[in-house]
Motif scaffolding. Structure first.
Motif, short mmCIF file in Angstrom:
data_model
loop_
_atom_site.label_atom_id
_atom_site.label_comp_id
_atom_site.label_asym_id
_atom_site.label_seq_id
_atom_site.Cartn_x
_atom_site.Cartn_y
_atom_site.Cartn_z
N SER A 2 -10.52 -16.22 2.60
CA SER A 2 -11.15 -15.57 1.46
C SER A 2 -10.17 -15.52 0.30
O SER A 2 -8.96 -15.45 0.50
CB SER A 2 -11.57 -14.15 1.83
OG SER A 2 -10.42 -13.34 1.98
N LYS A 3 -10.73 -15.58 -0.89
CA LYS A 3 -9.88 -15.61 -2.06
C LYS A 3 -9.38 -14.21 -2.35
O LYS A 3 -10.15 -13.31 -2.63
CB LYS A 3 -10.67 -16.16 -3.25
CG LYS A 3 -9.89 -17.22 -3.98
CD LYS A 3 -10.63 -17.73 -5.18
CE LYS A 3 -9.63 -18.13 -6.23
NZ LYS A 3 -10.20 -18.02 -7.58
N ASP A 4 -8.08 -14.06 -2.25
CA ASP A 4 -7.47 -12.75 -2.41
C ASP A 4 -7.10 -12.56 -3.86
O ASP A 4 -5.92 -12.48 -4.21
CB ASP A 4 -6.23 -12.70 -1.50
CG ASP A 4 -5.82 -11.28 -1.15
OD1 ASP A 4 -6.54 -10.34 -1.53
OD2 ASP A 4 -4.79 -11.14 -0.47
N SER A 5 -8.12 -12.54 -4.72
CA SER A 5 -7.79 -12.45 -6.14
C SER A 5 -8.78 -11.58 -6.91
O SER A 5 -9.84 -11.24 -6.41
CB SER A 5 -7.69 -13.84 -6.76
OG SER A 5 -8.96 -14.39 -6.91
N THR A 51 -3.65 -13.14 -8.21
CA THR A 51 -3.90 -13.75 -6.90
C THR A 51 -2.76 -13.39 -5.96
O THR A 51 -1.59 -13.69 -6.24
CB THR A 51 -4.03 -15.28 -7.02
OG1 THR A 51 -5.06 -15.58 -7.98
CG2 THR A 51 -4.42 -15.90 -5.67
N ASN A 52 -3.11 -12.76 -4.87
CA ASN A 52 -2.11 -12.33 -3.89
C ASN A 52 -1.88 -13.43 -2.87
O ASN A 52 -2.82 -13.91 -2.25
CB ASN A 52 -2.62 -11.06 -3.20
CG ASN A 52 -1.69 -10.59 -2.10
OD1 ASN A 52 -0.47 -10.66 -2.25
ND2 ASN A 52 -2.27 -10.10 -1.02
N HIS A 53 -0.66 -13.82 -2.68
CA HIS A 53 -0.31 -14.76 -1.62
C HIS A 53 0.53 -14.02 -0.58
O HIS A 53 1.75 -14.18 -0.51
CB HIS A 53 0.48 -15.96 -2.17
CG HIS A 53 -0.31 -16.77 -3.15
ND1 HIS A 53 -1.20 -17.76 -2.77
CD2 HIS A 53 -0.36 -16.73 -4.50
CE1 HIS A 53 -1.75 -18.29 -3.85
NE2 HIS A 53 -1.25 -17.69 -4.91
N PRO A 66 -3.51 -5.34 2.21
CA PRO A 66 -4.96 -5.47 2.08
C PRO A 66 -5.52 -4.24 1.36
O PRO A 66 -5.00 -3.16 1.51
CB PRO A 66 -5.46 -5.51 3.54
CG PRO A 66 -4.27 -5.91 4.34
CD PRO A 66 -3.06 -5.40 3.62
N TRP A 79 -5.46 -4.00 -1.85
CA TRP A 79 -4.74 -3.86 -3.13
C TRP A 79 -5.67 -3.84 -4.35
O TRP A 79 -5.37 -3.13 -5.33
CB TRP A 79 -3.67 -4.95 -3.27
CG TRP A 79 -4.20 -6.35 -3.36
CD1 TRP A 79 -4.42 -7.20 -2.32
CD2 TRP A 79 -4.61 -7.05 -4.54
NE1 TRP A 79 -4.94 -8.39 -2.77
CE2 TRP A 79 -5.06 -8.32 -4.14
CE3 TRP A 79 -4.63 -6.74 -5.91
CZ2 TRP A 79 -5.55 -9.27 -5.04
CZ3 TRP A 79 -5.11 -7.68 -6.81
CH2 TRP A 79 -5.56 -8.92 -6.37
N PRO A 80 -6.81 -4.59 -4.33
CA PRO A 80 -7.64 -4.55 -5.55
C PRO A 80 -8.16 -3.16 -5.89
O PRO A 80 -8.47 -2.88 -7.05
CB PRO A 80 -8.80 -5.51 -5.22
CG PRO A 80 -8.25 -6.44 -4.20
CD PRO A 80 -7.37 -5.55 -3.34
#
Ligand code: ADP
Ligand code: MG
Length: 153
Positions: A2-5, A139-141, A146, A148-149
């Protein structure tokens, strides 16, 4: 995967600083790689990060020194790689070990350091979106926890 952004639009420099404070509050250490055109708000964001550390000094792009240091107990290293051509120049700086240090690193023009940045990091892109509006994508790499947004809710 999933896109973590997350994409956020700010309408003032103060709002962009606030995002910088929020990111600095979420990460005890590690690299924030900043990409975007001139005047898109990168330095403004770093100013917010420095505020979170209580750095009293004004934050400007370290254009001539290439790296500025802020903070006391917690350090923030602020890189501006605009004048460099690419990874060879960046390596010559001899400061990439700071990317692994127990400190925050904010890297403007991170594209110049391609291949030298740690895989675990946060990428932030800045786009002009008219007048004082900036479109900022975080964008979190693998660096932020988890959820964070929610800090930007
Ligand atoms: P960069 O480091 O990307 O070149 P700066 O942060 O130095 O950009 O400059 C951004 C400029 O845009 C500043 O003059 C700032 O006042 C202005 N500005 C206007 N609106 C915004 C906004 N929403 N976010 C950040 N900067 C903004
Ligand atoms: Mg700048």
């Amino acid at each position: 995967m999933s896109k973590d952004s997350l994409t956020i639009e700010t309408v003032s420099p103060e709002e962009t600083e606030r995002l910088g404070r929020a990111i600095a509050a979420l990460m005890p250490r590690g690299v924030v790689a900043l990409r975007g055109d001139l005047a898109s708000g990168k330095t403004c964001f770093v100013r917010g990060m420095a505020q979170h550390l209580g750095a009293p000094l004004a934050v400007h792009s370290p254009t001539f020194t290439l790296i500025n240091e802020y903070g006391n107990e917690r350090k923030l290293y602020h890189f501006d790689l605009y004048r460099l051509r690419g990874p060879y120049d960046v390596e010559d700086l001899g400061s990439t070990e700071l990317f692994e240090a127990d400190a925050l690193c904010a890297v403007e023009w991170a594209e110049r350091a391609e291949g030298l940045l740690p895989d675990t990091r946060v990428d932030i892109s800045f786009q002009h979106a008219g007048d004082d509006r900036r479109r900022i994508t975080i964008t979190n790499h693998g660096l932020l926890d988890p959820g964070w947004p929610n800090a930007f809710g």
